[in-house]
Design a protein around this motif. Structure first.
Motif, PDB file in Angstrom:
ATOM      1  N   ALA A  76     -12.442  -0.725  40.729  1.00  0.00           N
ATOM      2  CA  ALA A  76     -11.844   0.987  40.634  1.00  0.00           C
ATOM      3  C   ALA A  76     -13.466   1.927  41.024  1.00  0.00           C
ATOM      4  CB  ALA A  76     -11.671   1.170  39.313  1.00  0.00           C
ATOM      5  N   THR A  77     -12.688   3.018  41.706  1.00  0.00           N
ATOM      6  CA  THR A  77     -13.617   3.809  42.420  1.00  0.00           C
ATOM      7  C   THR A  77     -13.725   5.298  41.349  1.00  0.00           C
ATOM      8  OG1 THR A  77     -12.116   4.757  43.825  1.00  0.00           O
ATOM      9  CG2 THR A  77     -14.338   3.305  44.307  1.00  0.00           C
ATOM     10  N   ASP A  78     -12.714   5.297  40.816  1.00  0.00           N
ATOM     11  CA  ASP A  78     -12.471   6.516  39.397  1.00  0.00           C
ATOM     12  C   ASP A  78     -13.148   6.359  38.069  1.00  0.00           C
ATOM     13  OD1 ASP A  78     -11.299   8.203  37.957  1.00  0.00           O
ATOM     14  OD2 ASP A  78     -10.415   9.172  39.497  1.00  0.00           O
ATOM     15  N   PRO A  79     -13.919   6.815  37.146  1.00  0.00           N
ATOM     16  CA  PRO A  79     -14.314   6.452  36.619  1.00  0.00           C
ATOM     17  C   PRO A  79     -13.395   6.242  35.465  1.00  0.00           C
ATOM     18  CG  PRO A  79     -15.417   8.024  37.420  1.00  0.00           C
ATOM     19  CD  PRO A  79     -14.538   7.681  38.374  1.00  0.00           C
ATOM     20  N   GLN A  80     -13.188   7.351  35.907  1.00  0.00           N
ATOM     21  CA  GLN A  80     -11.355   6.864  34.518  1.00  0.00           C
ATOM     22  C   GLN A  80     -10.987   6.085  34.611  1.00  0.00           C
ATOM     23  OE1 GLN A  80      -9.700  11.062  35.880  1.00  0.00           O
ATOM     24  NE2 GLN A  80      -9.353  10.834  32.966  1.00  0.00           N
ATOM     25  N   VAL A  81     -10.506   5.767  35.847  1.00  0.00           N
ATOM     26  CA  VAL A  81      -9.604   3.874  36.211  1.00  0.00           C
ATOM     27  C   VAL A  81     -10.482   2.623  35.988  1.00  0.00           C
ATOM     28  CG1 VAL A  81      -8.836   2.768  37.627  1.00  0.00           C
ATOM     29  CG2 VAL A  81      -8.176   5.244  37.501  1.00  0.00           C
ATOM     30  N   LYS A  82     -12.173   2.767  35.859  1.00  0.00           N
ATOM     31  CA  LYS A  82     -12.558   1.891  35.579  1.00  0.00           C
ATOM     32  C   LYS A  82     -13.079   1.742  33.392  1.00  0.00           C
ATOM     33  CE  LYS A  82     -16.378   1.532  38.571  1.00  0.00           C
ATOM     34  NZ  LYS A  82     -16.408  -0.099  38.389  1.00  0.00           N
ATOM     35  N   GLN A  83     -12.724   3.526  33.348  1.00  0.00           N
ATOM     36  CA  GLN A  83     -13.218   3.366  31.705  1.00  0.00           C
ATOM     37  C   GLN A  83     -11.279   2.709  31.368  1.00  0.00           C
ATOM     38  OE1 GLN A  83     -12.891   6.927  30.370  1.00  0.00           O
ATOM     39  NE2 GLN A  83     -13.992   6.587  27.970  1.00  0.00           N
ATOM     40  N   PHE A  84     -10.334   3.363  31.528  1.00  0.00           N
ATOM     41  CA  PHE A  84      -9.228   2.356  31.080  1.00  0.00           C
ATOM     42  C   PHE A  84      -8.918   1.085  31.550  1.00  0.00           C
ATOM     43  CE2 PHE A  84      -4.808   1.480  32.641  1.00  0.00           C
ATOM     44  CZ  PHE A  84      -4.086   1.481  31.522  1.00  0.00           C
ATOM     45  N   ALA A  85     -10.130   0.284  32.058  1.00  0.00           N
ATOM     46  CA  ALA A  85      -9.799  -0.772  32.500  1.00  0.00           C
ATOM     47  C   ALA A  85     -10.232  -1.976  31.648  1.00  0.00           C
ATOM     48  CB  ALA A  85      -9.996  -1.238  34.130  1.00  0.00           C
ATOM     49  N   THR A  86     -11.520  -0.680  31.436  1.00  0.00           N
ATOM     50  CA  THR A  86     -11.973  -2.103  30.118  1.00  0.00           C
ATOM     51  C   THR A  86     -11.217  -1.308  28.236  1.00  0.00           C
ATOM     52  OG1 THR A  86     -14.372  -1.108  30.862  1.00  0.00           O
ATOM     53  CG2 THR A  86     -13.819  -1.341  28.476  1.00  0.00           C
ATOM     54  N   LYS A  87     -10.488  -0.279  28.239  1.00  0.00           N
ATOM     55  CA  LYS A  87     -10.199  -0.050  27.348  1.00  0.00           C
ATOM     56  C   LYS A  87      -8.556  -1.384  27.158  1.00  0.00           C
ATOM     57  CE  LYS A  87      -6.924   3.446  24.761  1.00  0.00           C
ATOM     58  NZ  LYS A  87      -5.504   1.992  24.435  1.00  0.00           N
ATOM     59  N   LEU A  88      -8.214  -1.586  28.539  1.00  0.00           N
ATOM     60  CA  LEU A  88      -6.782  -2.383  28.647  1.00  0.00           C
ATOM     61  C   LEU A  88      -7.889  -4.084  28.578  1.00  0.00           C
ATOM     62  CD1 LEU A  88      -4.498  -2.285  29.528  1.00  0.00           C
ATOM     63  CD2 LEU A  88      -5.390  -3.766  32.540  1.00  0.00           C
ATOM     64  N   ARG A  89      -8.699  -4.278  28.850  1.00  0.00           N
ATOM     65  CA  ARG A  89      -9.136  -5.619  28.705  1.00  0.00           C
ATOM     66  C   ARG A  89      -9.428  -6.150  26.851  1.00  0.00           C
ATOM     67  NH1 ARG A  89     -14.570  -7.241  27.584  1.00  0.00           N
ATOM     68  NH2 ARG A  89     -15.429  -4.754  28.839  1.00  0.00           N
ATOM     69  N   GLU A  90     -10.222  -4.658  26.601  1.00  0.00           N
ATOM     70  CA  GLU A  90     -10.742  -4.811  24.936  1.00  0.00           C
ATOM     71  C   GLU A  90      -9.007  -4.911  24.155  1.00  0.00           C
ATOM     72  OE1 GLU A  90     -13.219  -1.595  24.615  1.00  0.00           O
ATOM     73  OE2 GLU A  90     -15.045  -3.378  25.711  1.00  0.00           O
ATOM     74  N   ASP A  91      -8.200  -4.340  24.609  1.00  0.00           N
ATOM     75  CA  ASP A  91      -7.006  -4.323  24.052  1.00  0.00           C
ATOM     76  C   ASP A  91      -6.239  -6.453  24.234  1.00  0.00           C
ATOM     77  OD1 ASP A  91      -7.532  -1.481  22.949  1.00  0.00           O
ATOM     78  OD2 ASP A  91      -5.878  -1.097  24.545  1.00  0.00           O
ATOM     79  N   HIS A  92      -6.118  -6.370  24.887  1.00  0.00           N
ATOM     80  CA  HIS A  92      -5.630  -7.956  25.322  1.00  0.00           C
ATOM     81  C   HIS A  92      -6.182  -8.878  24.767  1.00  0.00           C
ATOM     82  CE1 HIS A  92      -1.700  -6.197  27.155  1.00  0.00           C
ATOM     83  NE2 HIS A  92      -2.589  -5.129  27.514  1.00  0.00           N
TER      84      HIS A  92
END
Length: 227
Positions: A76-92
């Protein structure tokens, strides 16, 4: 004397007939009891198989989100998308660990919890041969179905990986939004089916809150990128 012997033989025959009838009745009762036990065992086995199938499906869903999130963390290039991706991974990852712990307590072996196909459940002490028969019948084709789901994830990962920049970010968010909707359907199914299992219901409810929150966040990020 012959008359007396006839009476004796008649009484003896009557007693023997009664005993034979009793034995036959006992055999019938035993047979009926065995059949009932077998049918009960099959029902128990089928219920166990159904639970294993469901847990496997939920595990595959978690694995899918973790894989997609890891890809977005890298691409991902958008910092917010990257941040969301990290949250998504940690949640699951957390949801998967909770599911794994629960399965271990129930003596289940769910291959999908280690990103593989579903395997088996320990049936020790659960009620005889009928249990295994019912379980095996219910589990027919399960590994193949989950294998197809894993293959589908890998194919979508390959397509997504080919995208770059904002195109990747948008495609990732669209994929996650759709996935969270499917995830909620899976969880709703589980909460309805296992509403009397307090510990499992709590696990599903926690996961559902996470999924709903991630769906909302993914939609919000999609809107921002369209502006």
């Amino acid at each position: 004397m012959g008359k007396t012997n006839w009476k004796t033989r008649a009484v003896t025959a009557a007693v023997m007939t009664g005993l034979m009838g009793f034995a036959a009745h006992a055999d019938d009762s035993k047979s009926k009891q065995e059949k009932q036990s077998m049918e009960h065992g099959k029902a128990v086995g089928e219920a166990a198989g159904k639970r294993v199938q469901y847990v496997g499906k939920l595990a595959v869903f978690n694995n899918r989100q973790i894989k997609l999130a890891r890809l977005a963390e890298q691409q991902a290039t958008d910092p917010q998308v990257k941040q969301f991706a990290t949250k998504l991974r940690e949640d699951h990852e957390k949801s998967q660990e909770s599911l794994r712990s629960w399965a271990q307590q129930k003596k289940m072996e769910i291959g999908a919890l280690s990103d593989s196909n579903i395997t088996s459940e320990d049936q020790t002490g659960t009620g005889g041969s009928g249990v295994q028969e019912g379980y095996n019948k219910k589990m027919e084709g399960t590994g193949e179905k989950l294998g197809k789901a894993i293959d589908q994830t890998n194919e979508e990962m390959t397509k997504l990986q080919a995208k770059q920049g904002p195109e990747f970010d948008k495609a990732f968010l669209t994929r996650i939004t759709a996935d969270q909707k499917k995830g909620k359907e899976i969880l709703k199914e589980g909460r309805k089916e296992y509403k009397n299992d307090a510990s499992f219901l709590a696990l599903l409810s926690d996961t559902e809150r996470v999924v709903s929150g991630n769906e909302t966040q993914a939609k919000e990020l999609e809107k921002q990128m369209k502006k």
